[in-house]
Design a protein around this motif. Structure first.
Motif, mmCIF file in Angstrom:
data_model
loop_
_atom_site.group_PDB
_atom_site.id
_atom_site.type_symbol
_atom_site.label_atom_id
_atom_site.label_comp_id
_atom_site.label_asym_id
_atom_site.label_seq_id
_atom_site.Cartn_x
_atom_site.Cartn_y
_atom_site.Cartn_z
ATOM 1 N N PRO A 1 0.795 -1.227 0.000
ATOM 2 C CA PRO A 1 0.000 0.000 0.000
ATOM 3 C C PRO A 1 0.824 1.272 0.000
ATOM 4 O O PRO A 1 0.363 2.306 -0.442
ATOM 5 N N SER A 2 2.045 1.212 0.524
ATOM 6 C CA SER A 2 2.834 2.435 0.648
ATOM 7 C C SER A 2 3.899 2.557 -0.438
ATOM 8 O O SER A 2 4.689 3.485 -0.414
ATOM 9 N N LYS A 3 3.899 1.649 -1.399
ATOM 10 C CA LYS A 3 4.933 1.666 -2.426
ATOM 11 C C LYS A 3 4.367 2.145 -3.757
ATOM 12 O O LYS A 3 3.217 1.886 -4.103
ATOM 13 N N SER A 4 5.206 2.834 -4.506
ATOM 14 C CA SER A 4 4.823 3.290 -5.842
ATOM 15 C C SER A 4 5.673 2.576 -6.881
ATOM 16 O O SER A 4 6.748 2.038 -6.576
ATOM 17 N N VAL A 5 5.163 2.562 -8.130
ATOM 18 C CA VAL A 5 5.845 1.868 -9.217
ATOM 19 C C VAL A 5 6.899 2.794 -9.815
ATOM 20 O O VAL A 5 6.577 3.862 -10.332
ATOM 21 N N ASN A 6 8.160 2.386 -9.740
ATOM 22 C CA ASN A 6 9.250 3.172 -10.315
ATOM 23 C C ASN A 6 9.405 2.884 -11.803
ATOM 24 O O ASN A 6 9.568 3.791 -12.613
ATOM 25 N N GLU B 1 4.029 4.124 -14.445
ATOM 26 C CA GLU B 1 5.115 4.541 -13.591
ATOM 27 C C GLU B 1 4.681 5.737 -12.740
ATOM 28 O O GLU B 1 4.081 6.685 -13.245
ATOM 29 N N GLY B 2 4.935 5.654 -11.456
ATOM 30 C CA GLY B 2 4.544 6.708 -10.528
ATOM 31 C C GLY B 2 3.266 6.405 -9.774
ATOM 32 O O GLY B 2 2.983 7.048 -8.753
ATOM 33 N N ASP B 3 2.468 5.411 -10.246
ATOM 34 C CA ASP B 3 1.235 5.037 -9.540
ATOM 35 C C ASP B 3 1.539 4.259 -8.271
ATOM 36 O O ASP B 3 2.568 3.570 -8.174
ATOM 37 N N SER B 4 0.621 4.323 -7.326
ATOM 38 C CA SER B 4 0.706 3.458 -6.150
ATOM 39 C C SER B 4 0.366 2.033 -6.580
ATOM 40 O O SER B 4 -0.552 1.819 -7.383
ATOM 41 N N LEU B 5 1.103 1.070 -6.074
ATOM 42 C CA LEU B 5 0.848 -0.327 -6.415
ATOM 43 C C LEU B 5 -0.310 -0.839 -5.554
ATOM 44 O O LEU B 5 -0.190 -0.941 -4.340
ATOM 45 N N THR B 6 -1.439 -1.125 -6.210
ATOM 46 C CA THR B 6 -2.600 -1.664 -5.495
ATOM 47 C C THR B 6 -2.929 -3.051 -6.026
ATOM 48 O O THR B 6 -2.666 -3.372 -7.195
ATOM 49 N N GLU B 7 -3.525 -3.864 -5.172
ATOM 50 C CA GLU B 7 -3.858 -5.231 -5.550
ATOM 51 C C GLU B 7 -4.874 -5.249 -6.691
ATOM 52 O O GLU B 7 -4.783 -6.067 -7.613
ATOM 53 N N TYR B 8 -5.847 -4.328 -6.648
ATOM 54 C CA TYR B 8 -6.882 -4.307 -7.689
ATOM 55 C C TYR B 8 -6.276 -4.024 -9.060
ATOM 56 O O TYR B 8 -6.559 -4.722 -10.037
ATOM 57 N N LYS B 9 -5.434 -2.974 -9.164
ATOM 58 C CA LYS B 9 -4.859 -2.606 -10.453
ATOM 59 C C LYS B 9 -3.941 -3.694 -10.997
ATOM 60 O O LYS B 9 -3.909 -3.943 -12.208
ATOM 61 N N LEU B 10 -3.209 -4.343 -10.107
ATOM 62 C CA LEU B 10 -2.319 -5.411 -10.537
ATOM 63 C C LEU B 10 -3.121 -6.609 -11.039
ATOM 64 O O LEU B 10 -2.835 -7.170 -12.106
ATOM 65 N N LYS C 1 10.365 -5.996 -7.634
ATOM 66 C CA LYS C 1 11.760 -5.811 -7.243
ATOM 67 C C LYS C 1 11.887 -4.492 -6.491
ATOM 68 O O LYS C 1 11.692 -3.415 -7.054
ATOM 69 N N SER C 2 12.182 -4.577 -5.192
ATOM 70 C CA SER C 2 12.250 -3.381 -4.350
ATOM 71 C C SER C 2 13.462 -2.523 -4.697
ATOM 72 O O SER C 2 14.572 -3.018 -4.864
ATOM 73 N N ILE C 3 13.230 -1.219 -4.822
ATOM 74 C CA ILE C 3 14.296 -0.249 -5.025
ATOM 75 C C ILE C 3 14.682 0.355 -3.676
ATOM 76 O O ILE C 3 15.855 0.476 -3.329
ATOM 77 N N ASN C 4 13.667 0.723 -2.913
ATOM 78 C CA ASN C 4 13.828 1.200 -1.538
ATOM 79 C C ASN C 4 12.509 0.979 -0.821
ATOM 80 O O ASN C 4 11.646 0.235 -1.307
ATOM 81 N N ASN C 5 12.330 1.609 0.330
ATOM 82 C CA ASN C 5 11.118 1.398 1.106
ATOM 83 C C ASN C 5 9.869 1.983 0.452
ATOM 84 O O ASN C 5 8.747 1.659 0.850
ATOM 85 N N GLU C 6 10.044 2.844 -0.538
ATOM 86 C CA GLU C 6 8.904 3.523 -1.140
ATOM 87 C C GLU C 6 8.665 3.168 -2.604
ATOM 88 O O GLU C 6 7.577 3.392 -3.117
ATOM 89 N N LYS C 7 9.667 2.608 -3.289
ATOM 90 C CA LYS C 7 9.530 2.348 -4.717
ATOM 91 C C LYS C 7 9.891 0.912 -5.074
ATOM 92 O O LYS C 7 10.736 0.296 -4.418
ATOM 93 N N ILE C 8 9.239 0.407 -6.125
ATOM 94 C CA ILE C 8 9.553 -0.926 -6.652
ATOM 95 C C ILE C 8 9.594 -0.863 -8.167
ATOM 96 O O ILE C 8 9.003 0.019 -8.793
ATOM 97 N N ASN C 9 10.301 -1.829 -8.767
ATOM 98 C CA ASN C 9 10.199 -2.088 -10.202
ATOM 99 C C ASN C 9 9.271 -3.278 -10.391
ATOM 100 O O ASN C 9 9.374 -4.281 -9.665
#
Length: 366
Positions: free
Chosen positions: A5-10, A33-42, A63-71
């Motif tokens: 819930p707290s991560k965005s798509v890098n 890119e830039g959206d929050s990663l939600t279960e529904y959208k995925l 793939k985690s980039i940091n605590n806030e972003k993922i690939n």
């Protein structure tokens, strides 16, 4: 699915598409890119990709980039998308042989091409249809269909040869609600056989029709094949535009409801109401009149219900039907994808604009 819930798509990476262009994959992904990663959208993105029929499998990896972003890595496995079919059929509506060619991913662009030819005892028909799922980057589906149908209906006393072309656009207006509209041109040559009535023979000739239409579909079924729950409603209206030999307005309303009785058995109700009426005191041409096929009213011959002119069923300006059915314990192996059902069908065809004395008010059932 993993909750983030707290991560965005890098970054979104697509892998495995050696034939399919990347834009075909990306237009089915509702994440950016830039959206929050939600279960529904995925989940919705993965369902969209699987429903194209282009890919054998669709998976993903975070793939985690940091605590806030993922690939987000989308992995697809392509499969053959073209097919050639041929078949022979014998049934209550006659015999037929047919062949078809289809391609779901033409030129790797996600275009769908379908063509088929069917030669039957009552009908010969062929068509070529091209569908563009993301026309001009508008997220709208565009399709163009050329068709020709030659019918010699034993119950109707006439022959009809129709050739035409229809173009349409369809798009989502709400979730699970689609709107479509389009138009086309159609030429119809009608000839009557020697047994037809004199009044029927007077309605033979060549007719040109310019059509405009729209439809609204609300589809809440859990799946299209062997549905187990949900519903589908559809409204369709067609107008024969000015310049047509016989201008008319046609209305169709239909609905389907599915209710699971148990894990293996489903109860369903299907119904529909149709009408067609002409303008300028002209009579609706023979091939446009309303009939009920034996898919809507089982147990009766195709086009074998409703008003009659002599021995010929002439169809009507109105038709209605309702089907009630339920699957029952099945002795057929599941791998055959066949079900056993019990059903009750009811329907009627009525209204004869050119001679009201021929009208019929008999409700038929099976």
């Amino acid at each position: 699915f993993k909750k983030s819930p707290s991560k965005s798509v890098n970054l979104i990476e697509v892998k495995g598409n050696s034939i399919t262009e990347e834009e075909v994959v990306r237009r089915n992904i509702i994440l950016s890119e830039g959206d929050s990663l939600t279960e529904y959208k995925l989940k919705k993105s993965l369902d969209n990709l699987r429903s194209t029929g282009i890919f054998k499998s669709v998976n993903y990896e975070e793939k985690s980039i940091n605590n806030e972003k993922i690939n987000l890595e989308i992995k697809v496995e392509e499969q053959p998308t073209g097919s050639i079919s041929a078949g022979v059929g014998v049934g209550s509506s006659g015999s037929s042989i047919g062949t078809g060619i289809s391609e779901k991913n033409l030129f790797g662009k996600g275009l769908t091409l379908n063509s088929n030819l069917s030669l039957g005892t009552e009908k010969i028909q062929g068509n070529v249809n091209l569908m563009v799922p993301d026309f001009k980057n508008t997220d709208n589906s565009f399709s163009n269909n050329f068709y020709i149908v030659s019918s010699d209906l034993e119950n109707a006393g006439y022959e009809s040869t129709i050739a035409g072309n229809i173009s349409s656009i369809e798009y989502d207006i709400f979730e699970d609600v689609r709107f479509g509209f389009g138009g086309g041109i159609e030429r119809d040559k009608i000839t009557t056989n020697s047994s037809a009535s004199q009044l029927y023979k007077s309605r033979a000739g060549n007719y040109l029709t310019y059509k405009g239409f729209y439809n609204i579909i609300n589809d809440k079924r859990d799946k299209k094949f062997q549905t187990t729950k949900g519903y589908k409603t559809e409204i369709n209206q067609t107008l024969a535009l000015p310049g047509s030999d016989i201008p008319f307005i046609e209305n169709n309303v239909s609905g389907q409801i599915y209710y699971p009785i148990s894990k293996q058995h489903t109860f369903s109700v299907k119904s529909g109401l149709s009408s067609i009426n002409s303008f300028n005191n002209k009579d609706v041409k023979l091939s446009d009149r309303q009939f009920l096929t034996n898919k809507k009213l089982r147990g009766f011959e195709n086009f074998g219900v409703g008003p009659k002119d002599g021995k010929d069923h002439v169809g009507g300006n109105y038709s209605a039907y309702a089907n009630f059915s339920s699957t029952v314990p099945n002795a057929i192996p599941d791998k055959w994808n066949a079900k056993s059902i019990v059903f009750f069908d009811i329907g009627n065809v009525w209204g004869v604009d050119y001679d009201s004395s021929l009208d019929s008010d008999k409700i038929r059932s099976s």
